[in-house]
Design a protein around this motif. Structure first.
Motif, short mmCIF file in Angstrom:
data_model
loop_
_atom_site.label_atom_id
_atom_site.label_comp_id
_atom_site.label_asym_id
_atom_site.label_seq_id
_atom_site.Cartn_x
_atom_site.Cartn_y
_atom_site.Cartn_z
N TYR A 1 44.86 32.80 -58.31
CA TYR A 1 44.86 31.45 -57.91
C TYR A 1 44.07 31.04 -56.47
CZ TYR A 1 46.42 26.65 -58.13
OH TYR A 1 46.29 25.17 -58.12
N ALA A 2 44.58 31.80 -55.49
CA ALA A 2 43.87 31.43 -54.36
C ALA A 2 42.42 31.74 -54.28
CB ALA A 2 44.67 32.20 -53.17
N CYS A 3 42.26 33.08 -54.97
CA CYS A 3 40.61 33.32 -55.14
C CYS A 3 39.88 32.28 -55.86
CB CYS A 3 40.67 34.57 -55.78
SG CYS A 3 38.78 35.14 -56.07
N ALA A 4 40.40 31.65 -57.02
CA ALA A 4 39.72 30.58 -57.71
C ALA A 4 39.74 29.38 -56.78
CB ALA A 4 40.49 30.32 -58.84
N ASP B 1 30.69 24.55 -61.88
CA ASP B 1 30.92 23.06 -61.89
C ASP B 1 31.58 22.50 -62.83
OD1 ASP B 1 29.75 22.77 -59.19
OD2 ASP B 1 27.71 22.12 -60.08
N ALA B 2 31.44 23.23 -64.02
CA ALA B 2 31.85 22.61 -65.53
C ALA B 2 33.32 23.03 -65.62
CB ALA B 2 31.27 22.94 -66.51
N TYR B 3 33.83 23.80 -64.48
CA TYR B 3 35.10 24.41 -65.02
C TYR B 3 36.24 23.99 -63.98
CZ TYR B 3 32.16 27.45 -67.65
OH TYR B 3 31.28 27.96 -68.58
N THR B 4 37.55 23.94 -64.41
CA THR B 4 38.86 23.46 -63.63
C THR B 4 39.20 24.94 -62.85
OG1 THR B 4 40.19 24.34 -65.50
CG2 THR B 4 39.57 21.99 -65.29
N VAL B 5 40.26 24.50 -61.95
CA VAL B 5 40.60 25.78 -61.36
C VAL B 5 41.33 26.77 -62.34
CG1 VAL B 5 42.36 26.35 -59.57
CG2 VAL B 5 41.01 24.44 -59.15
N GLY B 6 41.86 26.20 -63.14
CA GLY B 6 42.65 27.48 -64.20
C GLY B 6 41.54 28.14 -65.00
N GLN B 7 40.63 27.68 -65.37
CA GLN B 7 39.51 28.49 -66.04
C GLN B 7 38.92 29.19 -64.95
OE1 GLN B 7 37.67 24.62 -67.36
NE2 GLN B 7 37.95 25.23 -69.57
N VAL B 8 38.68 28.89 -63.75
CA VAL B 8 38.09 29.79 -62.78
C VAL B 8 38.95 30.86 -62.59
CG1 VAL B 8 37.13 30.02 -60.40
CG2 VAL B 8 36.84 27.78 -61.59
N THR C 1 48.73 28.97 -65.98
CA THR C 1 48.06 28.57 -64.66
C THR C 1 47.58 27.10 -65.00
OG1 THR C 1 47.55 30.74 -63.84
CG2 THR C 1 46.23 28.86 -63.16
N PRO C 2 47.79 26.15 -64.32
CA PRO C 2 47.44 24.71 -64.70
C PRO C 2 45.93 24.72 -64.70
CG PRO C 2 48.54 24.69 -62.55
CD PRO C 2 48.39 26.10 -63.19
N SER C 3 45.13 24.04 -65.85
CA SER C 3 43.79 24.07 -66.07
C SER C 3 43.24 22.66 -65.33
CB SER C 3 43.29 23.95 -67.38
OG SER C 3 43.93 22.71 -68.14
N SER C 4 43.97 21.99 -64.95
CA SER C 4 43.78 20.65 -64.06
C SER C 4 44.87 20.31 -63.38
CB SER C 4 43.13 19.69 -65.08
OG SER C 4 43.97 19.20 -66.05
N ASP D 1 50.67 24.86 -49.96
CA ASP D 1 51.77 25.79 -49.62
C ASP D 1 52.19 26.44 -51.17
OD1 ASP D 1 52.70 23.52 -51.04
OD2 ASP D 1 54.74 23.65 -49.82
N GLU D 2 51.04 26.47 -52.15
CA GLU D 2 51.38 27.01 -53.41
C GLU D 2 51.47 28.49 -53.39
OE1 GLU D 2 51.36 25.59 -56.34
OE2 GLU D 2 51.48 27.22 -57.64
N PRO D 3 52.68 28.91 -53.69
CA PRO D 3 53.03 30.48 -53.51
C PRO D 3 51.88 31.28 -54.38
CG PRO D 3 54.72 29.58 -54.97
CD PRO D 3 54.01 28.35 -54.27
N VAL D 4 51.51 32.23 -54.06
CA VAL D 4 50.57 33.10 -54.62
C VAL D 4 50.98 34.65 -54.74
CG1 VAL D 4 48.19 33.85 -54.75
CG2 VAL D 4 48.57 31.87 -53.87
#
Length: 311
Positions: free
Chosen positions: A58-61, A73-80, A295-298, A305-308
């Motif tokens: 998640y932190a990497c995305a 550009d066309a992808y959400t954080v969850g998709q990344v 993982t949330p897609s949006s 402070d999101e724990p990873v």
């Protein structure tokens, strides 16, 4: 959730279950041009400040989204997140080195493949040179095929009649060091992954490697039924013993240092060096302690402070 984990969903959203991306899914719905662009970008990086990304998916995305790369550009954080997982587990575009996500060329997996091809031992050192890796592992004698077979059989021998005839895959190399003062090097024996080594025909009458709910275990051969399934007794012991041991390991690791692996016989580490990262056919890490987490897609942003969890 299954396994006792919790997830949060957004209220008043239809089909909430569809609002999440399964980052462990082996399905690749992304176009070829995305992978070509990703390969070209990560293959061109030479500055360490750009090469090293956070080890958590998640932190990497998040870090990649912040770079505003046109092919994301066309992808959400969850998709990344899912793209990062597939880039590691399937496409060999990314890998791990010293706990960070890096271009595959500079990853521990790549170093291990090179060492395995030359049948040289390989440490978790960041050095890309096989000779340097060999020097780093010469403190202990290296186990040959025969020695590895004999010691693994001893490790899998129950301490008492009726005791568990298995050990977590993550503990095998540590037990070779602590009990026998020997190093089990899969690369010296021609394999880049320990799980693949233990499935070689040389070990077929000694053990089998099985994926259970909480990770891979190495099971004594006579505990495998004729159908190839783990006996019920082993499954029951593994399902009850490993979560408790994992919790104890997590507490011990957190007390000492968040990046230190706590390895106990019968336990599973919750973090470790990049040499421990192995994916199964579904992209899950063999040493991971927790089940897949949605993982949330949006939206693209998340609390700072999101724990990873360690990737």
């Amino acid at each position: 959730e299954e396994g006792g984990d919790w997830s949060a969903v957004i209220v008043n959203r239809a089909s909430a279950g569809e609002e999440f991306v399964d980052i462990y899914s082996p399905e690749d719905p992304y176009p070829v041009r995305l992978w070509e662009a990703s390969q070209a970008y990560f293959g061109s990086l030479s500055d360490e400040r750009e090469m090293f990304l956070p080890g958590g998916r998640y932190a990497c995305a998040q870090a990649l989204v912040c770079r505003q790369l046109h092919f994301f550009d066309a992808y959400t954080v969850g998709q990344v997140c899912h793209i990062v997982q597939l880039a590691i587990s399937k496409h060999k575009i990314l890998g791990y080195s010293s706990g960070a996500v890096v271009p595959y060329l500079y990853s521990q997996s790549m170093r291990k493949e090179r060492c395995a091809a030359q049948q040289l031992p390989c440490s978790s050192s960041s050095s890309a040179s096989p000779s340097n890796s060999m020097e780093a592992t010469q403190n202990l004698p290296l186990a040959s095929w025969d020695v590895a077979r004999r010691h693994l059989a001893e490790i899998l021998e129950p301490e008492m009649p009726g005791g568990p005839a298995f050990v977590p895959l993550s503990n095998v190399k540590r037990l070779f060091r602590s009990r026998f003062r020997m190093e089990l090097s899969e690369t010296m024996l021609g394999y880049s992954k320990l799980s693949d080594l233990l499935q070689d025909v040389h070990f077929s009458d000694v053990c089998a490697v099985k994926l259970q709910r909480h990770g891979y275990i190495v099971v004594r051969a006579d505990a495998i039924e004729s159908s190839g399934q783990v006996t019920n007794e082993v499954c029951q012991v593994a399902s009850t013993a490993q979560p408790a041991a994992a919790a104890a390991a997590a507490t011990a690791a957190a007390t000492r240092h968040p990046s230190v692996t706590s390895e106990r016989q019968g336990g599973i580490p919750v973090a470790g060096s990049d040499s421990n990262y192995e994916q199964d056919q579904f992209g899950r890490q063999s040493l991971e302690t927790s089940p897949p987490v949605a993982t949330p897609s949006s939206p693209r942003t998340a609390p700072p402070d999101e724990p990873v969890a360690p990737a």
